[in-house]
Structure formats: C-alpha cells, structure tokens
Design an enzyme around this catalytic site. Structure first.
Site, mmCIF file in Angstrom:
data_model
loop_
_atom_site.group_PDB
_atom_site.id
_atom_site.type_symbol
_atom_site.label_atom_id
_atom_site.label_comp_id
_atom_site.label_asym_id
_atom_site.label_seq_id
_atom_site.Cartn_x
_atom_site.Cartn_y
_atom_site.Cartn_z
ATOM 1 N N GLY A 241 10.605 5.380 -4.551
ATOM 2 C CA GLY A 241 9.145 5.522 -4.514
ATOM 3 C C GLY A 241 8.718 6.020 -3.152
ATOM 4 O O GLY A 241 9.492 6.677 -2.442
ATOM 5 N N SER A 242 7.505 5.661 -2.789
ATOM 6 C CA SER A 242 6.945 6.213 -1.550
ATOM 7 C C SER A 242 7.448 5.465 -0.314
ATOM 8 O O SER A 242 7.854 4.299 -0.385
ATOM 9 C CB SER A 242 5.419 6.112 -1.607
ATOM 10 O OG SER A 242 5.040 4.760 -1.573
ATOM 11 N N THR A 245 5.554 2.128 0.376
ATOM 12 C CA THR A 245 6.024 0.949 -0.363
ATOM 13 C C THR A 245 7.395 0.512 0.165
ATOM 14 O O THR A 245 7.662 -0.686 0.295
ATOM 15 C CB THR A 245 6.081 1.237 -1.874
ATOM 16 O OG1 THR A 245 4.794 1.687 -2.291
ATOM 17 C CG2 THR A 245 6.449 0.004 -2.672
ATOM 18 N N GLY A 246 8.242 1.479 0.496
ATOM 19 C CA GLY A 246 9.558 1.141 1.053
ATOM 20 C C GLY A 246 9.417 0.278 2.298
ATOM 21 O O GLY A 246 10.114 -0.719 2.492
ATOM 22 N N GLU A 264 15.123 4.617 -1.791
ATOM 23 C CA GLU A 264 15.159 6.070 -2.010
ATOM 24 C C GLU A 264 13.718 6.540 -1.901
ATOM 25 O O GLU A 264 12.921 6.279 -2.799
ATOM 26 C CB GLU A 264 15.670 6.391 -3.421
ATOM 27 C CG GLU A 264 17.101 6.028 -3.678
ATOM 28 C CD GLU A 264 18.071 6.923 -2.940
ATOM 29 O OE1 GLU A 264 17.645 7.989 -2.445
ATOM 30 O OE2 GLU A 264 19.236 6.550 -2.856
ATOM 31 N N GLU A 398 4.907 15.093 2.510
ATOM 32 C CA GLU A 398 5.278 15.346 1.118
ATOM 33 C C GLU A 398 4.042 15.454 0.240
ATOM 34 O O GLU A 398 3.193 14.570 0.249
ATOM 35 C CB GLU A 398 6.152 14.183 0.620
ATOM 36 C CG GLU A 398 6.637 14.358 -0.794
ATOM 37 C CD GLU A 398 7.516 13.214 -1.264
ATOM 38 O OE1 GLU A 398 7.188 12.043 -0.996
ATOM 39 O OE2 GLU A 398 8.545 13.492 -1.908
HETATM 40 O O1 TXE Z 1 4.641 5.484 -5.237
HETATM 41 P P1 TXE Z 1 4.661 3.953 -4.946
HETATM 42 P P2 TXE Z 1 3.653 6.272 -6.218
HETATM 43 C C1 TXE Z 1 6.021 9.656 -3.254
HETATM 44 C C2 TXE Z 1 5.200 10.847 -3.558
HETATM 45 C C3 TXE Z 1 4.020 10.290 -4.297
HETATM 46 C C4 TXE Z 1 3.808 9.010 -3.551
HETATM 47 C C5 TXE Z 1 3.076 7.946 -4.316
HETATM 48 O O2 TXE Z 1 4.792 11.444 -2.363
HETATM 49 O O3 TXE Z 1 2.906 11.108 -4.230
HETATM 50 O O4 TXE Z 1 5.119 8.589 -3.256
HETATM 51 O O5 TXE Z 1 3.702 7.684 -5.561
HETATM 52 C C6 TXE Z 1 5.653 -0.047 -6.913
HETATM 53 N N1 TXE Z 1 5.279 -4.024 -3.678
HETATM 54 N N2 TXE Z 1 7.047 9.419 -4.237
HETATM 55 O O6 TXE Z 1 2.279 5.773 -6.178
HETATM 56 O O7 TXE Z 1 3.288 3.448 -4.764
HETATM 57 C C7 TXE Z 1 4.846 0.727 -7.921
HETATM 58 O O8 TXE Z 1 4.237 -0.138 -8.847
HETATM 59 C C8 TXE Z 1 6.218 -3.746 -4.584
HETATM 60 C C9 TXE Z 1 8.363 9.842 -3.942
HETATM 61 O O9 TXE Z 1 4.304 6.263 -7.529
HETATM 62 O O10 TXE Z 1 5.662 3.722 -3.895
HETATM 63 C C10 TXE Z 1 5.919 1.614 -8.513
HETATM 64 O O11 TXE Z 1 6.653 0.898 -9.492
HETATM 65 N N3 TXE Z 1 6.176 -2.659 -5.383
HETATM 66 C C11 TXE Z 1 9.335 9.531 -4.952
HETATM 67 C C12 TXE Z 1 6.804 1.929 -7.320
HETATM 68 O O12 TXE Z 1 6.533 0.914 -6.359
HETATM 69 C C13 TXE Z 1 5.157 -1.798 -5.217
HETATM 70 C C14 TXE Z 1 9.013 8.920 -6.183
HETATM 71 C C15 TXE Z 1 6.544 3.287 -6.685
HETATM 72 O O13 TXE Z 1 5.183 3.346 -6.327
HETATM 73 C C16 TXE Z 1 4.163 -2.025 -4.258
HETATM 74 C C17 TXE Z 1 7.678 8.516 -6.332
HETATM 75 C C18 TXE Z 1 4.247 -3.193 -3.462
HETATM 76 N N4 TXE Z 1 3.351 -3.484 -2.524
HETATM 77 C C19 TXE Z 1 6.769 8.771 -5.368
HETATM 78 N N5 TXE Z 1 3.294 -0.999 -4.311
HETATM 79 C C20 TXE Z 1 10.656 10.153 -4.983
HETATM 80 N N6 TXE Z 1 11.268 10.313 -3.823
HETATM 81 O O14 TXE Z 1 11.153 10.489 -6.049
HETATM 82 C C21 TXE Z 1 3.725 -0.156 -5.276
HETATM 83 N N7 TXE Z 1 4.854 -0.638 -5.833
#
Ligand code: TXE
Length: 494
Positions: A241-242, A245-246, A264, A398
């Site tokens: 994910g983002s 969040t990481g 990732e 990104e």
């Molecule tokens: O990511 P999030 P989103 C990047 C890409 C995109 C941006 C946002 O730039 O525009 O991230 O995407 C969970 N505690 N990538 O909103 O928010 C959330 O519910 C625990 C890159 O999808 O990080 C979801 O299941 N979990 C990328 C997951 O995290 C939490 C892929 C991803 O959400 C949380 C996707 C928290 N506090 C987005 N907040 C790639 N590299 O492929 C959110 N989540």
C-alpha cells in the site's frame, strides 16, 4: 474467455458480504455496512461489513486458536500441499467469476485482470504448495559431542493488509507462502476492493483449509487495519500500500509487540531510454504499456521516463502515438486496453498532479483529463508530460494514475543520478544494446528490479520488492518463505 461469458456475469446482483472468521460468515458486530462503488459507472455494487475493533479481535483470536492447536500448523507439509493445490484448482475453475467480480470492484481491464488476478493467484498457490515439502532444515557443523539442528518454524499469526490494485494477485503473494508454511492469517483487504478476496476465502474453505486458519475482516484501515497491526497477538505484518500507511505500521509495531513489518510501498520508477536502444519503436510501445495499463495503477509502473536528449523528440512523438491509440473504456469489454481509475478521489488526485505539473512549467503532450464522464465512471486519458524537472512534484511523487513524466538526460552518469534522485527504489528499466552499459546501469540504479530492454512482466521465480522508501521484504520466489518462517536452533548434548 469470450465477451458473452463476461456479459452474463457483469450485471449479476451481488448480495452484501460479511467477514469470514473462524470458518463462518459473520456480520459486523455493530451491524454496520459500507457501500461498494463500482468505478465502471460510479453505481453501488453491493455492501461489505464495516468491521469494528471487536470483529478484528475475534478474527485474531480465531487465528491464534487455530495456530496453537496445530490443526494446520502441525500438519505434514505434504498434506498442506494437497489442500493448497486443490485451492489452486478451484481458483482456476472460478477464474472468470473472480476476474469479473474484481473488475467490477476495482476497474482493471478484464484482459489484464484475468491473467494477473485469478490465473496468477492459482499459479502462486500452486508454486508455494509444490515448494513446501522441499524445504529442509539444517544440521550445523558442530563438534561431535553436540548436535545443532536448525529448524524452520512458522511464525504464528500473520496479519496481512493489501491494497485495491490487483488484490487477488498481491493477496495471494502473501497468503500462499504464509499458509504453505503453516501459519494462520488474518487478512484485511482494501475497503474498496474486498470482494474477490472474500470469494477466495470461501474457496479456501472448500479446498479444506481448516476453520480459523484464514480469516478476512473488511472495513476501514484506520479502524480494523490499525487494530490488527497494534495487536499483541499478531506475530508479523505483511503489507502492500502507500508509504504513509507503511510508516504507521512501523509505529504500531513499536507501540505494541515489535512485530516485524514487511512493507511493499509505492514507487516512481525510472524507465531509461538510451539512443542505442535495440528498437526504439518497440521501446516506445512497451514503455506506453508500462505506464498506462491498468490506468497506471501498478506499483512498478514506469512512471518516470528518462530519454537521452538526442532522441528525446522523436521518442516522445512515437510514445504519444501509442498512448493515443490505446482504447480507454469499460474494463469489462474485451477490446479495452485501459480500464477505469479506481475511485473518484484517485481521479481527482491524478488531475491535480497534471495541473500542478503544468503550473511548474511542464508541457502536456497528450491527455484530455477526465473522459467518458457520461458513463458515471472514472476514466482518464493517458497523459504524457514533457519538460519535467527533477525538483518538480511530478518527478518526485507517485501519481498512481495514467500520467507519464518525461525528462531528458545527457549521458549515463546523469541517467543514474536522475534515476536515483527520488526517495523510492521499486522498479526501473534500461533500454540499450550495449551490454557493458546495461550492467553498469543495473549496478548503479537503486531499485529492487531493473528491466533491460523490456518493461514489466516477470514470473514467480524472481522476487519483487523495493529498497529505500519503496519498502523491504520481497514477495514471490522461494525467498518469500523467509518472512513466514523463524529460525529455531536445537542444541543437543550427545
Ligand atoms: O493506500 P493505503 P490507498 C499508493 C498510491 C495510491 C496511494 C493510496 O500512490 O494512490 O498509495 O492508496 C489499509 N492502519 N499505493 O489508499 O491507504 C487500507 O485499508 C492499517 C501504492 O489504497 O495505504 C488498505 O487495505 N491499515 C501501492 C491498505 O492499507 C491501514 C498500492 C492500503 O491503503 C491504515 C496501493 C492504517 N492506519 C497504493 N490505513 C503499490 N505499491 O502497489 C489504511 N490502511
């Protein structure tokens, strides 16, 4: 796959979905539901359970109980293999249903979704199932008076959080090695792309994965995701994910049980074209696909094109031609090459990136912004921006949408410097017919993957993961097992 089979599935009414906990479908403890919108037309597709902290606690408890009593963790690897091979077969049997469900949920074009989602997921389960009874422990080279054994022990309860792009593929990259090695899993899909993973849980149960071994809790990341990552009873977190969040997951880990977090994250991957590329026309075509397929919503997308200055104009013109020829449209039509942007907020963010880039002096070479608005869906024309400077927002950040940033470079040294001048390090590409240069570039680029004379496309035999702020840990290949197994030493006096 043919259009009439897709058409039979595309308008099926979907009943609301619950969590999958302890082998049962369970409604949210407070009865909450969340609408799922389809990016194809912006309409409500169905509802999923709005998870609460209590739901997540129940799922973690189910996973822990299953792990401790050994119903899966202590089964012979060859038996786990049988179950996971059956799951792979079931995924293949339901491939079209899974693909269409996923596309309605997240907008990926069906031709790509079919390959990258169910078919890839089936292959992933098969790969790790086949591998697990070939993983040996070790005997240490000790003195004769002792025996040192090195065991590989499952870590316990794995918390997995995945994003909305390619949920089945990315989910399976985590679930398959985690389950093959005997762990129990609690999976939190993205709020806006949970449906195919819930179906996967159903198929896993049908294949014989015991109750409690795979649990799926849907809902908000800030509520159930946070609860999972803060749990004292979860042993590792695996995440795609983002970066934001990481970063939070690392913080939750520090605040709880210091669980290992494998992240990732995003990328701003450089795709570098030298004037000695073997086939510039092929390079332009593949580079267009490398950024625009799935509307740019691919973590490794080659979103930053670096072109040697003497071929810049010619190459950009060719690439624009390919971009303009790609058909954007309903992702469930077989002739669509670029599907929908995942959500209205992603679409707005993409448009904002373009507007900011123009304000910073970049030129929009093609791309009419939002298109097909009359459908109610979220579509965007592939967009090419030239004259992007290394300090610009578009160069550094990104977009995760169909927007390509283009910057010229003079020589190899400048290409490497530009390639490495963001915080990311996920993927990259180099186009050259000079073998020595290719190797110098592979050594010089700080990224988890360097493609040479191609962009994208790989298989399970090689790891995928980033360096720097693109994350750590790798999905795919036998290396993925390392995350899900702890080393345990037995020191035996003889
Ligand atoms: O990511 P999030 P989103 C990047 C890409 C995109 C941006 C946002 O730039 O525009 O991230 O995407 C969970 N505690 N990538 O909103 O928010 C959330 O519910 C625990 C890159 O999808 O990080 C979801 O299941 N979990 C990328 C997951 O995290 C939490 C892929 C991803 O959400 C949380 C996707 C928290 N506090 C987005 N907040 C790639 N590299 O492929 C959110 N989540």
């Amino acid at each position: 796959m043919n259009q009439s089979d897709i058409d039979t599935l595309r308008s099926q009414v979907l009943s609301p979905r619950s969590h999958f906990i302890g082998g049962r479908w369970v409604a949210a403890s407070e009865g909450g539901q969340r609408d799922v919108l389809s990016p194809i037309d912006g309409a409500v597709l169905t509802q999923i359970a709005e998870g609460t902290p209590a739901d997540m606690e129940a799922a973690i408890a189910a996973a822990r109980a299953a792990f401790e009593d050994g119903r899966w963790s202590r089964r012979a690897p060859a038996e786990r293999k049988k179950v996971l091979l059956k799951l792979a077969d079931l995924i293949e049997k339901h491939a079209l249903e899974l693909a269409v469900l996923g596309v309605r949920d997240n907008g990926t074009e069906i031709t790509m979704a079919m390959k990258a989602e169910p078919m890839s997921a089936a292959g992933t389960f098969r790969y790790y199932a086949e591998a697990i009874d070939k993983v040996y422990g070790q005997i240490a080279p000790t003195a004769d008076s002792v025996l040192g054994l090195i065991h590989h022990a499952p870590v316990g309860v794995v918390g997995a959080i995945v994003p909305w792009n390619m949920p089945l593929m990315i989910g399976s990259w985590k679930l398959a090695p985690a389950l093959a090695t005997g762990n129990s899993v609690v999976l939190k899909p993205a709020e806006s792309a949970s449906l195919s993973l819930l179906k996967l849980a159903e198929l896993a149960a049908e294949a014989g994965v015991p109750d409690g071994v795979l649990n799926v809790v849907t809902g908000s990341g800030r509520v159930v995701g946070e609860k999972l990552a803060l749990s004292m009873d979860v042993d590792i977190m695996v995440f795609t994910g983002s970066g934001a969040t990481g970063r939070r997951l690392l913080e939750y880990s520090a605040r709880s049980n210091m669980k290992r977090c494998y992240l990732e994250l995003g990328g701003k991957s450089p795709n570098i074209v030298f004037n000695d590329a073997p086939d510039l026309s092929e390079a332009a075509k593949v580079s267009a696909g490398g950024i625009f397929r799935n509307a740019g919503q691919i973590c490794i997308a080659g979103s930053r094109l670096l072109v040697q200055e003497d071929i810049h104009d010619e190459f950009v013109a060719e690439l624009v031609k390919h971009a303009e020829a790609m058909r954007v449209g309903n992702p469930l039509d077989l002739d669509t090459q670029i599907g929908a942007v995942h959500s209205i907020s992603e679409l707005e963010s993409n448009l904002d990136f373009v507007a900011k880039a123009e304000a910073e002096g970049a030129e929009r070479r093609t791309g009419d912004g939002r298109i097909l608005e009359e459908t109610g869906g979220y579509y965007m024309a592939p967009t090419v921006m030239t004259g992007v400077k290394p300090t610009d927002n578009l160069f550094q950040n990104e977009v995760f949408g169909p927007v390509l940033s283009v910057t010229p470079f003079k020589d190899e040294e400048e290409a490497i410097r530009l390639a490495n001048s963001t915080v990311y390090g996920l993927s990259s590409g180099v186009w050259t017919s000079n073998l020595s240069r290719a190797h110098r570039m592979i050594a010089g680029i700080r990224a988890g993957v360097v493609h040479v004379n191609t962009y994208g496309g790989s298989d399970l035999t090689v790891p995928l993961g980033g360096v720097r702020q693109s994350g750590n840990g790798h999905d795919k290949s036998l290396h993925a097992f390392e995350k899900y197994l702890d080393l345990k030493t037995a020191w035996i006096k003889l």
